[in-house]
Design an enzyme around this catalytic site. Structure first.
Site, PDB file in Angstrom:
ATOM      1  N   VAL A   1      32.523  31.913  41.755  1.00  0.00           N
ATOM      2  CA  VAL A   1      31.835  33.123  42.225  1.00  0.00           C
ATOM      3  C   VAL A   1      31.588  34.142  41.119  1.00  0.00           C
ATOM      4  O   VAL A   1      30.794  35.068  41.308  1.00  0.00           O
ATOM      5  CB  VAL A   1      32.594  33.789  43.390  1.00  0.00           C
TER       6      VAL A   1
ATOM      7  N   TYR B   1      45.297  42.967  39.352  1.00  0.00           N
ATOM      8  CA  TYR B   1      45.064  42.710  40.773  1.00  0.00           C
ATOM      9  C   TYR B   1      44.922  44.024  41.543  1.00  0.00           C
ATOM     10  O   TYR B   1      44.040  44.166  42.398  1.00  0.00           O
ATOM     11  CB  TYR B   1      46.212  41.880  41.332  1.00  0.00           C
TER      12      TYR B   1
ATOM     13  N   LYS C   1      41.580  45.221  43.574  1.00  0.00           N
ATOM     14  CA  LYS C   1      41.554  45.473  45.003  1.00  0.00           C
ATOM     15  C   LYS C   1      41.202  46.923  45.322  1.00  0.00           C
ATOM     16  O   LYS C   1      40.585  47.203  46.365  1.00  0.00           O
ATOM     17  CB  LYS C   1      42.887  45.079  45.638  1.00  0.00           C
TER      18      LYS C   1
END
Length: 252
Positions: free
Chosen positions: A63, A157, A161
């Site tokens: 992706v 991370y 997010k």
């Protein structure tokens, strides 16, 4: 609401939350595009579903690669002619190491997959959903408890997010005139390959190491199905599903 005749695309569909969600969507009557880096787990998911192959499309997709994402959505258009639900689920983490020891490549891998990948898929979904008849659709982003509160040594991370939260809000706003909704599901300790290490204990904010409770990924899949099944004049902007006893409320 029965999903028969509706088309969903799930990234990271070969394992964990993506797999459970793809299986539940197929069970609910959706046709599903399953995207992921490795083709074998995607094909295994389809085999487990036991549905006619005409209701599935399997695509090996990175992706973070614009060309791969373009090919994914072109194949979706060619195969099913429309897209009703996109679940931006694909994501990776980095080793829990001090920020000063984090490699540039490790940082980029997390941001490229979690943020750029979500953006690229959202961009293509917008193009399809604006032009199709009936117009519109729903985009669901996989957030995280980390979109609110970080764990120790989780800069890539957590940053990724937090960025997803901003992208969710912008997508919801920009999609409003075109009947495109966007919501985010923030997940805490679903039992998947990514959380398997919790069985050995996880570093806490106070410096201790503790084994944390987990929950079945099926609960997350059910929440995604609920969001997907809503009419387009209803949106769930943010939904949190977490193991009750995990140290999130009051973390730190």
């Amino acid at each position: 609401m029965n999903g028969t005749g509706r088309i969903a695309l799930v990234t990271g569909a070969g394992t964990g939350i993506g797999k459970r969600t793809a299986l539940l969507l197929l069970e609910a009557g959706y046709s599903v595009v399953l995207a992921g880096r490795r083709i074998e787990p995607l094909e295994q998911t389809v085999q487990e579903a036991g549905v006619p192959k005409s209701r599935t499309l399997v695509m090996s997709t990175n992706v973070s690669d614009p060309e791969a994402v373009s090919a994914l959505f072109a194949a979706t258009q060619d195969t099913f002619g429309r897209l009703d639900v996109l679940f931006n689920n694909a994501g990776v983490g980095a080793p829990p190491i001090p920020i000063e020891d984090l490699g540039y490549e490790q940082w980029c891998r997390v941001l490229d997959t979690c943020v750029t990948g979500t953006f690229l898929c959202t961009q293509h979904a917008f193009r399809m959903m604006k032009q199709q008849h009936p117009r519109g659709g729903r985009i669901i982003n996989n957030g995280s408890i980390s979109a609110h509160t970080p764990r120790p040594n989780s800069a890539p991370y957590t940053a990724a997010k937090h960025a997803i939260t901003g992208l969710t809000k912008s997508t919801a706003l920009d999609g409003r005139p075109f009947d495109i909704t966007c919501g985010q599901i923030d997940i805490g300790n679903a039992a998947t390959e990514m959380t398997a290490s919790m069985e050995n204990g996880v570093l806490q904010a106070n410096g201790t190491v503790a084994i944390e409770p987990t929950m079945s990924a099926d609960h997350v899949a059910q929440a995604v199905l609920y969001m997907a099944s809503l009419p387009l004049d209803v949106n769930v902007p943010f939904l949190t599903v977490m193991a009750t006893r995990m140290p999130f409320i009051g973390r730190g």
